[in-house]
Motif scaffolding. Structure first.
Motif, mmCIF file in Angstrom:
data_model
loop_
_atom_site.group_PDB
_atom_site.id
_atom_site.type_symbol
_atom_site.label_atom_id
_atom_site.label_comp_id
_atom_site.label_asym_id
_atom_site.label_seq_id
_atom_site.Cartn_x
_atom_site.Cartn_y
_atom_site.Cartn_z
ATOM 1 N N VAL A 367 40.506 48.361 42.593
ATOM 2 C CA VAL A 367 41.606 48.696 43.501
ATOM 3 C C VAL A 367 42.763 47.738 43.259
ATOM 4 C CG1 VAL A 367 40.057 49.614 45.261
ATOM 5 C CG2 VAL A 367 40.690 47.213 45.333
ATOM 6 N N THR A 368 43.970 48.189 43.647
ATOM 7 C CA THR A 368 45.159 47.340 43.497
ATOM 8 C C THR A 368 45.108 46.214 44.514
ATOM 9 O OG1 THR A 368 46.407 48.805 44.960
ATOM 10 C CG2 THR A 368 46.551 49.234 42.594
ATOM 11 N N ALA A 369 45.497 45.014 44.065
ATOM 12 C CA ALA A 369 45.500 43.846 44.951
ATOM 13 C C ALA A 369 46.905 43.477 45.403
ATOM 14 C CB ALA A 369 44.866 42.653 44.245
ATOM 15 N N THR A 370 47.913 43.882 44.652
ATOM 16 C CA THR A 370 49.304 43.613 45.014
ATOM 17 C C THR A 370 50.123 44.859 44.701
ATOM 18 O OG1 THR A 370 49.846 42.728 42.824
ATOM 19 C CG2 THR A 370 49.056 41.156 44.497
ATOM 20 N N THR A 371 51.375 44.834 45.074
ATOM 21 C CA THR A 371 52.279 45.933 44.739
ATOM 22 C C THR A 371 52.622 45.897 43.258
ATOM 23 O OG1 THR A 371 54.176 44.566 45.352
ATOM 24 C CG2 THR A 371 53.261 46.008 47.054
ATOM 25 N N MET A 372 52.908 47.061 42.696
ATOM 26 C CA MET A 372 53.230 47.188 41.273
ATOM 27 C C MET A 372 54.752 47.190 41.077
ATOM 28 S SD MET A 372 50.162 47.598 39.809
ATOM 29 C CE MET A 372 49.623 46.381 41.018
ATOM 30 N N ASP A 373 55.182 46.748 39.929
ATOM 31 C CA ASP A 373 56.594 46.810 39.543
ATOM 32 C C ASP A 373 56.651 47.181 38.068
ATOM 33 O OD1 ASP A 373 59.268 46.613 39.100
ATOM 34 O OD2 ASP A 373 59.512 44.645 40.021
ATOM 35 N N ARG A 374 56.970 48.462 37.782
ATOM 36 C CA ARG A 374 56.965 48.940 36.406
ATOM 37 C C ARG A 374 58.011 48.232 35.560
ATOM 38 N NH1 ARG A 374 59.323 51.378 32.648
ATOM 39 N NH2 ARG A 374 61.214 51.268 33.895
ATOM 40 N N GLU A 375 59.120 47.787 36.201
ATOM 41 C CA GLU A 375 60.160 47.137 35.429
ATOM 42 C C GLU A 375 59.702 45.773 34.908
ATOM 43 O OE1 GLU A 375 61.405 50.453 37.012
ATOM 44 O OE2 GLU A 375 60.886 48.848 38.417
ATOM 45 N N LYS A 376 58.708 45.168 35.542
ATOM 46 C CA LYS A 376 58.166 43.904 35.054
ATOM 47 C C LYS A 376 56.995 44.146 34.108
ATOM 48 C CE LYS A 376 59.530 41.161 39.084
ATOM 49 N NZ LYS A 376 59.037 40.317 40.215
ATOM 50 N N VAL A 377 56.060 44.999 34.504
ATOM 51 C CA VAL A 377 54.899 45.326 33.665
ATOM 52 C C VAL A 377 54.731 46.836 33.693
ATOM 53 C CG1 VAL A 377 52.458 44.964 33.236
ATOM 54 C CG2 VAL A 377 53.804 43.128 34.268
ATOM 55 N N ALA A 378 54.834 47.474 32.513
ATOM 56 C CA ALA A 378 54.767 48.933 32.434
ATOM 57 C C ALA A 378 53.333 49.439 32.311
ATOM 58 C CB ALA A 378 55.595 49.449 31.266
ATOM 59 N N SER A 379 52.408 48.624 31.864
ATOM 60 C CA SER A 379 51.018 49.040 31.733
ATOM 61 C C SER A 379 50.127 47.808 31.766
ATOM 62 C CB SER A 379 50.789 49.829 30.437
ATOM 63 O OG SER A 379 51.016 48.997 29.309
ATOM 64 N N TYR A 380 48.878 48.037 32.134
ATOM 65 C CA TYR A 380 47.905 46.961 32.207
ATOM 66 C C TYR A 380 46.676 47.339 31.380
ATOM 67 C CZ TYR A 380 50.510 45.090 36.213
ATOM 68 O OH TYR A 380 51.472 44.567 37.030
ATOM 69 N N ASP A 381 46.139 46.371 30.680
ATOM 70 C CA ASP A 381 44.843 46.503 30.028
ATOM 71 C C ASP A 381 43.834 45.738 30.880
ATOM 72 O OD1 ASP A 381 45.677 48.061 27.894
ATOM 73 O OD2 ASP A 381 46.233 46.325 26.690
ATOM 74 N N ILE A 382 43.057 46.499 31.654
ATOM 75 C CA ILE A 382 42.097 45.895 32.577
ATOM 76 C C ILE A 382 40.772 45.751 31.835
ATOM 77 C CG2 ILE A 382 40.995 46.091 34.827
ATOM 78 C CD1 ILE A 382 43.248 48.043 35.590
ATOM 79 N N ILE A 383 40.318 44.531 31.678
ATOM 80 C CA ILE A 383 39.065 44.248 30.973
ATOM 81 C C ILE A 383 37.996 43.931 32.013
ATOM 82 C CG2 ILE A 383 37.919 42.769 29.305
ATOM 83 C CD1 ILE A 383 40.634 42.258 28.032
ATOM 84 N N ILE A 384 36.917 44.741 32.007
ATOM 85 C CA ILE A 384 35.794 44.527 32.920
ATOM 86 C C ILE A 384 34.668 43.878 32.120
ATOM 87 C CG2 ILE A 384 34.228 45.598 34.571
ATOM 88 C CD1 ILE A 384 36.584 48.008 33.802
ATOM 89 N N LEU A 385 34.212 42.736 32.569
ATOM 90 C CA LEU A 385 33.149 41.994 31.899
ATOM 91 C C LEU A 385 31.888 42.077 32.752
ATOM 92 C CD1 LEU A 385 32.306 40.119 29.564
ATOM 93 C CD2 LEU A 385 32.987 38.187 31.012
ATOM 94 N N ALA A 386 30.811 42.612 32.161
ATOM 95 C CA ALA A 386 29.515 42.733 32.847
ATOM 96 C C ALA A 386 28.524 41.780 32.184
ATOM 97 C CB ALA A 386 29.011 44.172 32.781
ATOM 98 N N THR A 387 27.859 40.956 32.999
ATOM 99 C CA THR A 387 26.904 39.963 32.497
ATOM 100 C C THR A 387 25.619 40.054 33.308
ATOM 101 O OG1 THR A 387 28.750 38.492 31.955
ATOM 102 C CG2 THR A 387 26.534 37.521 31.999
ATOM 103 N N ASP A 388 24.468 40.168 32.604
ATOM 104 C CA ASP A 388 23.201 40.208 33.335
ATOM 105 C C ASP A 388 22.731 38.778 33.636
ATOM 106 O OD1 ASP A 388 22.010 39.189 31.028
ATOM 107 O OD2 ASP A 388 21.428 41.160 30.301
ATOM 108 N N ARG A 389 21.630 38.691 34.374
ATOM 109 C CA ARG A 389 21.128 37.396 34.817
ATOM 110 C C ARG A 389 19.934 36.929 33.985
ATOM 111 N NH1 ARG A 389 21.403 38.204 41.439
ATOM 112 N NH2 ARG A 389 23.653 38.681 41.509
ATOM 113 N N GLY A 390 19.775 37.507 32.813
ATOM 114 C CA GLY A 390 18.688 37.096 31.932
ATOM 115 C C GLY A 390 18.938 35.719 31.343
ATOM 116 N N SER A 391 17.940 35.265 30.570
ATOM 117 C CA SER A 391 18.059 33.968 29.932
ATOM 118 C C SER A 391 17.686 34.114 28.450
ATOM 119 C CB SER A 391 17.140 32.939 30.621
ATOM 120 O OG SER A 391 17.268 31.680 30.000
#
Length: 779
Positions: A367-391
């Motif tokens: 979900v969005t956490a702040t308001t967007m401003d296309r004139e400052k940033v036109a697109s975002y590359d959202i990287i989701i990192l998933a890590t398990d709890r193994g060893s």
């Protein structure tokens, strides 16, 4: 259950309003359950036949788990459906023919191990009892192993006699506890042989071992061992896997050394595919006596699977004015490992204005956490990192590209509040004179700019007749040629409007200065050039000293700056020169002392030119009469006139005489009136002003002159008549006997008898106009 059977009303169980199900989009999300279930109108239906034995094998409890997702006002519910067993599988023996060999000397009470029947069902639906067909030699013994399984043995009740019967055929029946009951049979063939009367005996009836799934191939995981009391060939034991329904799938995974009984890994283990193995091992001696044991292998999970992510819902692009908390994507996270190895933590890459919210065990919302401003940033590359709890922990990542949709939130922008342009006058109509541009950081139609202008109307023409602007480019064109003397500048308000909805506007001011060009010749105010082609006359006293001021040429130039700097020069000056003119002021002064013999009448041409490039000029002609009084003027002037052609100069002669007499008369009356001016009431300046000395001057010209670079002309004292209606004009007859000298030497207070009706002598060629009226003096 048959296809399309209703299991339950899932909407009631979850507490959902059935009227809102269609709008809230209730659906099933699962990797396996979608194959067997579907939801319609809140009811959970069977989509395809479920085989519990295929899914769960011999496990006591069998569940199908899936997520029920409600998209609008996103909610995820965990649903677990228990699959209950029915008695749909009969007991089976693999193989269905058992062959036993025993020596005829086998003593009664000897036991022969038998393979159990297999039933995929569980509980009471699995094998419950066995029954042996009636015979006189063998009975069936059923014992329980430590793991709860049944240990089945064939017990010899009486000695065998190979000579009587060398093969015994028995029927073994296995029965389950289902309703209705199901059963399966196997044929037991007992072959009676001689001599070898001892079976191999395993040290354990059941072997158990645990092994990690990443154990290398060829690793020995367990060794089975059996002994045979016989000697020789009958005591030599060889090991092998028995062919059972379970072993058929595992024979490629493991192998056993036939001599040593070592069981090794033959193929890579995978906990996610198979968690447990059950192997049946047989030991056979040289006399073909066989005994069996079980080997139970448990595979231990290793963290060898990275988390997997899938995007089940994505909203891209989103408007830049989206509210905080707008859902961008729904992410499902899954790890094939179990326990801690299968527990996954997710987070987003840094420096992105989004939050990752856990919705259920396996689902995350972005979900969005702040308001967007296309004139400052036109697109975002959202990287989701998933890590398990193994060893050691394993990780995976997924990139979501989110485009920001433009909203018309920026008006057009001018760089400056005021722009200044300089345009020379006399420009070509239709030419471009200035280009003004605004910028808009928005994009698409929101960034398309249209220009318009607003200027106040001039006195004589509407503003739109002077200027126009290109709607799209902002280029300003001159509709007509400019005249600096009429309009020195234009104040224009430029409006910029974008094409958004609603559109936004901004404005700026353009100040256009008209640059003067030398397009106006000097204009002579005095002497007036508008005299019908006749030259002006000035009387110069004969006794004037050198350098005396005679008159002044007054001129102005409507241009400005250097173009309005005037200089005065003589043209066609007679020789020798009696007069000189000051180049910068236009004052004409005497250049020498006059003699009686000098020429009375001097005609000079004064040229006034400006300082422009090229220079423009005007001329005026002056007639200067040298005399102390009118008596000196008339004889000489008469002599000169008589020498000329009377026909061609008659009109000029009369005008000159009239002007000289009027001038002399005014000067005479002036001296008389001066003494009375002090007693007179003030008269408004220039009221009913009438003078033959100076022409009327356009006040607009004087106002322009006052704002120019030259000083205002010198002022002179002039006595004029304020009420022309009181003037009397009469022409005197030439034969009256009043001498001319009386006119010249008359008393200034009365000028003769004061009524202006006495006869005056004059030359035959002149008629004198006597002008009588009440006079007042004006400075």
């Amino acid at each position: 259950m048959r296809k399309d059977s209703v299991i339950a009303n899932i909407a009631d169980d979850l507490g959902l309003d059935i009227k809102q199900l269609s709008s809230r989009k209730l659906r099933i999300v699962s990797r396996t359950a979608e194959k067997y279930f579907n939801v319609d109108n809140g009811n959970l239906y069977i989509k395809d036949r479920i085989d519990r034995e295929t899914m769960c094998g011999t496990e006591d409890l069998c569940y199908l788990t899936f997520d029920a997702v409600v998209e609008n006002h996103l909610t995820v519910f965990r649903v677990r459906v228990e699959i209950q067993d029915i008695n749909d599988n009969p007991p089976t023996f693999v193989p269905d023919v058992f062959t036993l060999e025993t020596i005829e000397l086998t003593s009664p009470g000897t036991r022969f191990a038998l393979r159990n029947a297999e039933d995929p069902d569980i509980g009471s639906n699995s094998v419950q009892s066995y029954k042996l067909s009636d015979n006189q030699y063998f009975t069936l013994s059923e014992d329980r192993n430590l793991d709860g399984s049944t240990f089945l043995e064939l017990v010899l009740e009486k000695p065998l006699d190979r000579e009587k019967q060398n093969i015994h055929k028995l029927t073994l029946t296995a029965m389950d506890g289902g309703k209705p009951m199901r059963s399966g049979t196997a044929l037991i063939r007992v072959i009676v042989t001689d001599a070898n009367d001892n079976f191999p005996v395993f040290t354990q009836s059941v072997y158990k071992v645990s092994v990690n799934e990443n154990t290398p191939v060829n690793t020995t995981i367990i060794t089975v061992n059996s002994t045979d009391m016989d000697e020789g060939v009958n005591g030599q034991v060889t090991y092998s896997f028995s062919k059972t329904s379970g072993n058929v799938h595992y024979t490629g995974t493991f192998r056993i050394n036939p001599v040593t009984g070592d069981i090794k890994i033959n193929d890579k283990l995978d906990f996610e595919l198979t968690k447990n193995y059950e192997l049946s091992v047989q030991a056979k001696d040289g006399g073909d006596l066989i005994s069996h044991c079980k080997v139970l292998i448990e595979v231990l999970d290793e963290n060898d699977n990275a988390p997997e992510m899938s995007i089940t819902s994505l909203s891209s692009p989103i408007p830049e004015d989206s509210a905080v908390g707008t859902m961008i994507a729904l992410i499902e996270v899954h790890d094939k490992d179990s326990g801690k190895n299968g527990e996954v933590d997710c987070k987003l890459s840094e420096d992105v204005p989004f939050d990752l919210v856990l919705s259920s065990d396996n689902y995350y919302r972005i979900v969005t956490a702040t308001t967007m401003d296309r004139e400052k940033v036109a697109s975002y590359d959202i990287i989701i990192l998933a890590t398990d709890r193994g060893s050691p922990p394993l990780s995976s990542w997924r990139t979501i590209t989110l485009e920001i949709l433009d909203v018309n939130d920026n008006p057009p922008l001018f760089i400056r509040n005021t722009y200044v342009s300089y345009v020379p006058e006399n420009n070509l109509p239709g030419s471009s004179i200035y280009t003004i541009q605004a910028s808009d950081p928005d994009t698409g139609d929101n960034a398309k700019i249209y220009y318009s202008m607003a200027i106040s109307d001039t006195e004589d023409q509407p503003a739109t007749s002077y200027l126009s602007i290109n709607l799209k480019t902002g280029v300003i064109y001159a509709q007509r040629s400019f005249d600096y003397e009429q309009h020195k500048e234009f104040h224009i308000q430029i409006n910029a409007r974008d094409n958004g909805s609603p559109s936004l506007t901004s404005n700026t001011t353009l100040l256009i200065h008209i640059v003067d060009q030398n397009d106006n010749a000097p204009k002579i105010l005095y002497p007036s050039p508008d005299s019908g082609g006749l030259a002006a006359f000035e009387m110069v006293p004969l006794d004037s000293e050198e350098g005396s001021l005679i008159t002044k040429v007054v001129a102005i130039d409507p241009d400005s700056g250097h173009n309005a700097w005037l200089s005065y020069h003589f043209l066609h000056l007679s020789e020798p020169s009696y007069f000189a003119i000051t180049p910068h002021t236009g004052e004409i002064r005497t250049s020498r002392v006059f003699q009686e013999k000098d020429v009375l009448n001097h005609k000079i041409v004064v040229m006034v030119k400006d300082n422009g490039h090229p220079s423009l000029s005007s001329t005026v002609t002056l007639n200067l009469l040298i005399a102390n009084n009118f008596q000196q003027v008339v004889p000489r002037f008469t002599e000169q006139v008589t020498e000329e052609n009377p026909q061609s100069n008659l009109q000029l002669y009369l005008i000159i005489a009239l002007g000289l007499i009027s001038l002399l008369f005014i000067i005479t009356v002036l001296l008389v009136v001066i003494s009375k001016c002090k007693k007179s009431e003030p008269v408004p300046m220039f009221s009913n002003l009438s003078s033959s000395l100076y022409p009327q001057v356009d006040p607009r010209i004087l106002s322009q002159y006052e704002s120019g670079t030259m000083t205002f002309p010198y002022s002179y004292n002039v006595c004029v008549g304020f009420d022309p209606s009181e003037s009397d004009f009469s022409y005197m007859k030439p034969n009256q006997d009043v001498p001319v000298e009386n006119l010249i030497d008359a008393d200034y207070s009365g000028l003769g008898n004061g009524n202006g009706k006495e006869a005056l002598p004059a030359p035959d060629a002149l008629q004198f106009l006597i002008f009588t009226s009440e006079r007042r003096c004006l400075t």
